[in-house]
Design a protein around this motif. Structure first.
Motif, PDB file in Angstrom:
ATOM      1  N   LYS A  95       0.745  -1.292  -0.204  1.00 33.58           N
ATOM      2  CA  LYS A  95       0.020   0.064  -0.048  1.00 33.58           C
ATOM      3  C   LYS A  95       0.760   1.295   0.171  1.00 33.58           C
ATOM      4  N   LEU A  96       1.898   1.323   0.828  1.00 31.97           N
ATOM      5  CA  LEU A  96       2.881   2.375   0.763  1.00 31.97           C
ATOM      6  C   LEU A  96       3.533   2.765  -0.481  1.00 31.97           C
ATOM      7  N   LYS A  97       3.935   1.544  -1.186  1.00 30.21           N
ATOM      8  CA  LYS A  97       4.594   1.420  -2.559  1.00 30.21           C
ATOM      9  C   LYS A  97       3.517   2.468  -3.510  1.00 30.21           C
ATOM     10  N   ALA A  98       2.413   1.549  -3.360  1.00 30.13           N
ATOM     11  CA  ALA A  98       1.538   2.255  -4.391  1.00 30.13           C
ATOM     12  C   ALA A  98       1.074   3.884  -4.082  1.00 30.13           C
ATOM     13  N   ALA A  99       1.400   4.158  -2.884  1.00 34.16           N
ATOM     14  CA  ALA A  99       1.239   5.496  -2.599  1.00 34.16           C
ATOM     15  C   ALA A  99       2.521   6.241  -2.715  1.00 34.16           C
ATOM     16  N   GLY A 100       3.486   5.798  -3.541  1.00 33.71           N
ATOM     17  CA  GLY A 100       4.568   6.593  -3.730  1.00 33.71           C
ATOM     18  C   GLY A 100       5.755   6.225  -2.875  1.00 33.71           C
ATOM     19  N   MET A 101       5.672   5.551  -1.744  1.00 31.21           N
ATOM     20  CA  MET A 101       7.019   5.667  -0.858  1.00 31.21           C
ATOM     21  C   MET A 101       7.778   4.715  -1.564  1.00 31.21           C
ATOM     22  N   LYS A 102       9.166   4.927  -1.503  1.00 37.63           N
ATOM     23  CA  LYS A 102      10.379   4.348  -1.758  1.00 37.63           C
ATOM     24  C   LYS A 102      11.227   3.660  -0.672  1.00 37.63           C
ATOM     25  N   PHE A 103      11.313   2.163  -0.958  1.00 40.46           N
ATOM     26  CA  PHE A 103      11.828   1.510  -0.125  1.00 40.46           C
ATOM     27  C   PHE A 103      13.346   0.941  -0.645  1.00 40.46           C
ATOM     28  N   ASN A 104      14.285   1.021   0.242  1.00 37.53           N
ATOM     29  CA  ASN A 104      15.463   0.470  -0.240  1.00 37.53           C
ATOM     30  C   ASN A 104      16.135  -0.271   1.001  1.00 37.53           C
ATOM     31  N   GLU A 105      16.986  -1.466   0.589  1.00 38.99           N
ATOM     32  CA  GLU A 105      17.511  -2.473   1.400  1.00 38.99           C
ATOM     33  C   GLU A 105      18.990  -1.700   2.042  1.00 38.99           C
ATOM     34  N   VAL A 106      19.085  -1.987   3.179  1.00 39.51           N
ATOM     35  CA  VAL A 106      20.512  -1.171   3.471  1.00 39.51           C
ATOM     36  C   VAL A 106      21.429  -2.321   4.330  1.00 39.51           C
ATOM     37  N   ASN A 107      22.691  -2.180   4.224  1.00 40.69           N
ATOM     38  CA  ASN A 107      23.547  -2.893   5.076  1.00 40.69           C
ATOM     39  C   ASN A 107      23.874  -2.272   6.253  1.00 40.69           C
ATOM     40  N   SER A 108      23.175  -2.929   7.285  1.00 42.35           N
ATOM     41  CA  SER A 108      23.058  -2.659   8.611  1.00 42.35           C
ATOM     42  C   SER A 108      24.238  -2.631   9.435  1.00 42.35           C
ATOM     43  N   GLN A 109      25.392  -3.330   8.905  1.00 48.68           N
ATOM     44  CA  GLN A 109      26.821  -3.521   9.537  1.00 48.68           C
ATOM     45  C   GLN A 109      27.281  -2.158  10.016  1.00 48.68           C
ATOM     46  N   PRO A 110      27.441  -1.332   9.150  1.00 48.20           N
ATOM     47  CA  PRO A 110      27.978  -0.049   9.581  1.00 48.20           C
ATOM     48  C   PRO A 110      27.224   0.838  10.771  1.00 48.20           C
ATOM     49  N   PHE A 111      25.877   0.672  10.559  1.00 47.28           N
ATOM     50  CA  PHE A 111      25.217   1.265  11.618  1.00 47.28           C
ATOM     51  C   PHE A 111      25.573   0.412  12.945  1.00 47.28           C
TER      52      PHE A 111
END
Length: 340
Positions: free
Chosen positions: A295-311
């Protein structure tokens, strides 16, 4: 006897019989009505909209308690922040003006310092890992530490991994957070966590976040997709980056004053359904999460995967800084449960 008198007699008999029957099958006698009335009336509140999995689970919880108690316990659910924000609900439980609430565990650090453990970045590896911790000695001991503050813990519930959402672009590495004011819950450990990851943590109650993002006071915030959709935050913060940094559980609480008013039998019902609520809420959460993202993607939200190790590397020193408060043994046990 004349026909007119016979007719009048029959009409009177019919009227009398109708009155007797209506008394039997219509309005119940006052004594019977009183017997069917709930013995305990309880207010259960969340700050979340009805569409949120935790709010939906609260409604299911109330239904099951009523059924299990044969109508003796009636729980009225107040979602949508009707009775206040989470901090208001906690204070209400202590005073007895709110009976029960479902709030995030991060708020408990004001009452019992060891609760800071749940607000640490990257503490839990998965939902299963969290359940192993909270359903064992660690979780039960932390509930006991709330009791001197007038609160009784009933159940821990999964509230998803929290990630970073931003207004002007995605976050892929810690350097992308530099200079960005990121809303956190008003909990010191969460503030320290976002600062350690590279952002400028800005503690704020949920009710003020939308306008703060809209006006530019904030550059982003952090939460899970279900909460983004429930509060329509995608309208003012369209980039979702899967940092998965916090997994602080939600907790179902009851005020000690309200708990003391219940009979042992009623307390037993609440405890039994509270244990079941963990599985109920988790199932609701899992069923809705995929749909929410679509639903969020259909509403225009952009999702991206992240390498969490540096965080994670930036945030890990916070664990060491809390050893004296939480206890090294507690951290060791949490680590051991990762691999079991």
């Amino acid at each position: 006897m004349k026909k007119s008198k016979i007719l009048m007699f029959l009409m009177a008999a019919v009227f009398l019989m109708g009155t007797i029957l209506s008394g039997c099958g219509g309005q119940k006698p006052a004594a019977q009505q009183q017997a069917n009335a709930p013995k305990y009336k309880i207010k259960l509140a969340t700050q979340l909209p009805d569409s949120h999995p935790i709010a939906a689970a609260a409604i299911l919880y109330a239904k099951k308690v009523k059924e299990r108690s044969n109508g003796e316990i009636e729980i009225t659910v107040f979602n949508n922040g009707t009775l206040g924000q989470e901090r208001d609900l906690v204070e209400g439980m202590k005073l007895g003006t709110v009976d029960m609430a479902n709030v995030n565990s991060a708020l408990m650090t004001s009452f019992a310092p060891r609760w800071q453990v749940f607000s640490l970045p990257y503490l839990f590896q998965s939902e299963e890992h969290m359940y192993k911790v909270v359903n064992g000695p660690i979780g039960q001991q932390l509930f006991k530490e709330l009791e001197p503050s007038g609160l009784k813990g009933l159940a821990y519930q999964w509230s998803g991994f929290r990630s970073i959402t931003t207004k002007k672009g995605p976050v892929n590495v810690p350097e992308d957070l530099k200079g960005l004011k990121i809303r956190t819950m008003p909990a010191k450990t969460m503030v320290d966590g976002i600062n350690a990851m590279g952002g400028i943590a800005t503690p704020m109650d949920q009710g003020a976040v939308y306008n703060a993002l809209q006006s530019g006071i904030l550059d982003g915030w952090e939460n899970n997709p279900a909460t983004v959709l429930s509060f329509k935050m995608n309208e003012v913060c369209p980039y979702f980056s899967y940092t998965n940094h916090f997994a602080a559980p939600n907790i179902l609480l009851i005020g000690q004053k309200s708990w003391a008013k219940l009979s042992p039998e009623a307390q037993k019902v609440l405890m039994e359904v509270s244990v079941e609520s963990q599985k109920d809420e988790s199932e609701i959460f899992q069923k809705t999460e995929k749909d929410v993202v679509e639903k969020l993607k259909a509403a225009g939200m952009k999702f991206n995967e992240v390498n969490s190790q540096p965080f994670f590397e930036r945030a890990k020193p916070l664990w060491k800084s809390l050893e004296d408060v939480v206890g090294k043994q507690t951290f060791d046990e949490i680590e051991n449960l990762r691999s079991k």
